[in-house]
Design a protein around this motif. Structure first.
Motif, short mmCIF file in Angstrom:
data_model
loop_
_atom_site.label_atom_id
_atom_site.label_comp_id
_atom_site.label_asym_id
_atom_site.label_seq_id
_atom_site.Cartn_x
_atom_site.Cartn_y
_atom_site.Cartn_z
N ASN A 1 1.90 -9.19 4.63
CA ASN A 1 2.25 -10.54 4.18
C ASN A 1 3.76 -10.74 4.17
O ASN A 1 4.33 -11.41 3.29
CB ASN A 1 1.69 -10.84 2.78
N ILE A 2 4.42 -10.12 5.15
CA ILE A 2 5.86 -10.30 5.29
C ILE A 2 6.14 -11.49 6.22
O ILE A 2 6.94 -12.38 5.90
CB ILE A 2 6.53 -9.03 5.83
N SER A 3 5.46 -11.47 7.36
CA SER A 3 5.66 -12.52 8.35
C SER A 3 4.61 -13.61 8.13
O SER A 3 3.40 -13.32 8.04
CB SER A 3 5.54 -11.95 9.77
N ARG A 4 5.06 -14.84 8.05
CA ARG A 4 4.11 -15.95 7.88
C ARG A 4 3.28 -16.15 9.13
O ARG A 4 2.12 -16.55 9.04
CB ARG A 4 4.88 -17.24 7.54
N LYS A 5 3.89 -15.87 10.27
CA LYS A 5 3.15 -16.04 11.51
C LYS A 5 2.07 -14.96 11.66
O LYS A 5 1.02 -15.22 12.24
CB LYS A 5 4.11 -15.96 12.69
N ASP A 6 2.34 -13.76 11.18
CA ASP A 6 1.38 -12.65 11.32
C ASP A 6 1.32 -11.89 9.99
O ASP A 6 2.00 -10.88 9.80
CB ASP A 6 1.80 -11.72 12.45
N PRO A 7 0.50 -12.36 9.03
CA PRO A 7 0.44 -11.72 7.71
C PRO A 7 0.00 -10.26 7.75
O PRO A 7 0.35 -9.48 6.86
CB PRO A 7 -0.58 -12.59 6.96
N ASP A 8 -0.76 -9.88 8.76
CA ASP A 8 -1.24 -8.48 8.85
C ASP A 8 -0.22 -7.53 9.48
O ASP A 8 -0.48 -6.34 9.60
CB ASP A 8 -2.53 -8.44 9.66
N MET A 9 0.89 -8.10 9.91
CA MET A 9 1.92 -7.27 10.53
C MET A 9 2.45 -6.25 9.49
O MET A 9 2.75 -6.61 8.37
CB MET A 9 3.07 -8.13 11.04
N VAL A 10 2.53 -4.96 9.90
CA VAL A 10 2.90 -3.87 8.98
C VAL A 10 4.40 -3.62 9.02
O VAL A 10 5.00 -3.53 10.09
CB VAL A 10 2.14 -2.57 9.36
N HIS A 11 5.00 -3.50 7.81
CA HIS A 11 6.38 -3.07 7.63
C HIS A 11 6.34 -1.88 6.66
O HIS A 11 5.68 -1.96 5.62
CB HIS A 11 7.24 -4.19 7.04
N MET A 12 7.01 -0.83 7.00
CA MET A 12 6.87 0.35 6.14
C MET A 12 8.12 1.23 6.18
O MET A 12 8.96 1.13 7.07
CB MET A 12 5.66 1.18 6.57
N PHE A 13 8.20 2.09 5.16
CA PHE A 13 9.25 3.12 5.11
C PHE A 13 8.66 4.37 4.47
O PHE A 13 7.68 4.31 3.71
CB PHE A 13 10.51 2.64 4.36
N LEU A 14 9.26 5.53 4.78
CA LEU A 14 8.80 6.83 4.28
C LEU A 14 9.84 7.36 3.31
O LEU A 14 11.02 7.46 3.63
CB LEU A 14 8.60 7.81 5.43
N LEU A 15 9.38 7.71 2.10
CA LEU A 15 10.28 8.17 1.03
C LEU A 15 9.89 9.58 0.59
O LEU A 15 8.70 9.91 0.53
CB LEU A 15 10.22 7.20 -0.14
N GLN A 16 10.93 10.37 0.26
CA GLN A 16 10.69 11.73 -0.24
C GLN A 16 11.47 11.95 -1.53
O GLN A 16 12.63 11.53 -1.64
CB GLN A 16 11.11 12.78 0.79
N LEU A 17 10.81 12.60 -2.48
CA LEU A 17 11.44 12.96 -3.75
C LEU A 17 11.70 14.47 -3.71
O LEU A 17 10.76 15.25 -3.67
CB LEU A 17 10.51 12.60 -4.91
N ASP A 18 13.00 14.88 -3.72
CA ASP A 18 13.31 16.31 -3.59
C ASP A 18 13.16 17.05 -4.92
O ASP A 18 12.77 16.45 -5.94
CB ASP A 18 14.72 16.51 -3.01
N GLU B 1 0.86 -1.19 0.00
CA GLU B 1 0.00 0.00 0.00
C GLU B 1 0.89 1.24 0.00
O GLU B 1 1.84 1.33 0.79
CB GLU B 1 -0.91 0.01 1.22
N ILE B 2 0.57 2.17 -0.90
CA ILE B 2 1.36 3.41 -0.99
C ILE B 2 0.45 4.58 -0.62
O ILE B 2 -0.62 4.77 -1.21
CB ILE B 2 1.93 3.62 -2.40
N ARG B 3 0.91 5.37 0.36
CA ARG B 3 0.12 6.52 0.82
C ARG B 3 0.94 7.80 0.59
O ARG B 3 2.13 7.84 0.88
CB ARG B 3 -0.20 6.40 2.31
N LYS B 4 0.25 8.82 0.08
CA LYS B 4 0.89 10.12 -0.11
C LYS B 4 0.59 10.99 1.10
O LYS B 4 -0.56 11.30 1.40
CB LYS B 4 0.38 10.80 -1.38
N ILE B 5 1.63 11.40 1.79
CA ILE B 5 1.44 12.20 3.01
C ILE B 5 2.44 13.36 2.99
O ILE B 5 3.51 13.28 2.37
CB ILE B 5 1.62 11.37 4.29
N GLN B 6 2.08 14.43 3.69
CA GLN B 6 2.97 15.58 3.89
C GLN B 6 3.60 16.06 2.60
O GLN B 6 4.81 16.17 2.46
CB GLN B 6 4.06 15.21 4.90
N GLY B 7 2.76 16.35 1.61
CA GLY B 7 3.24 16.94 0.37
C GLY B 7 3.90 15.94 -0.55
O GLY B 7 3.25 15.12 -1.18
#
Length: 236
Positions: free
Chosen positions: A168-185, A153-159
């Protein structure tokens, strides 16, 4: 009485007549001369009075003329002083005008430079916008692929910031969230602002992304690193 035949008596008579004639003539001439002298004296007095009056009048006129000349001299001196002041003011005004003209020329040069810089910046911005649009297209394409197959899932935030959420990263807990925040200058360079959970290789992956501009490979590698945190296969 002497006889008329007495030549001496005739001579004496003639002499007496001559003396009487001379005396009468002298008297007549004396009176005429006196009258003439008196007349000349009167004329001389009148002439001298006329000359004196003329001299007095001339003196008064000369005094008036001298006063006017002195006044003219003072006026000329004052006007000369004013002229010098005006000349100095004129030089100062001319200098100010020249300074303003020079400043005006510099302003025109700066304006022209700003116009050129603005045109270059406009072209650069347009080029960057086009590049960013291309990148967004790639991101959207990656989004569709990863969202469809890898639950991304990609979300646009803060401009200009984008948040990438993996499941679906962890087999034990598929709903577990892993994320990173990226900015294009503004230059179109990718920067990772945050990562949760933290990845040891995230700085390396960020540099590779900036070098290759291959966002699909970057997302795949990030996902593999997240999977590796749970004991899955790691990126080569």
């Amino acid at each position: 009485m002497a006889s008329i035949r007495d030549y001496n008596a005739v001579e004496h008579f003639n002499r007496r007549l001559e003396e009487m004639r001379s005396k009468l003539l002298d008297q007549a001439l004396g009176e005429e001369l006196n009258d003439r002298v008196a007349q000349l004296c009167q004329e001389h007095r009148q002439y001298m009075k006329s000359v004196l009056d003329t001299c007095v009048k001339k003196c008064k006129e000369d005094e008036t003329m001298f006063d006017m000349i002195q006044t003219y001299k003072e006026d000329l001196k004052e006007n000369t002083s004013l002229l010098k002041e005006k000349s100095a003011e004129h030089i100062e005004v001319v200098s100010e005008i020249e300074d303003k003209e020079h400043h005006k020329a510099l302003l025109f040069q700066r304006i022209e430079k700003l116009k050129k810089d603005q045109a270059k910046n406009r072209e650069l911005i347009q080029s960057q916008n086009k590049a960013n649009k291309d990148r967004l297209k790639k991101l959207n394409k990656c989004k569709d692929i990863f969202q469809k197959h890898l639950s991304l899932e990609i979300r646009k935030i803060q401009g200009e910031k984008l948040q990438f959420v993996f499941r679906n990263i962890s087999r034990k807990d598929p709903d577990m969230v892993h994320m990173f925040l990226l900015q294009l200058d503004a230059e179109g360079v990718y920067h990772i602002m945050s990562c949760d959970p933290p990845l040891e290789k995230m700085a390396h992956l960020e540099r590779r992304l900036q070098e290759t501009n291959n966002f699909s490979a970057f997302l795949a590698n990030v996902r593999r690193e997240f999977v590796a945190l749970h004991g899955g296969a790691k990126t080569a």
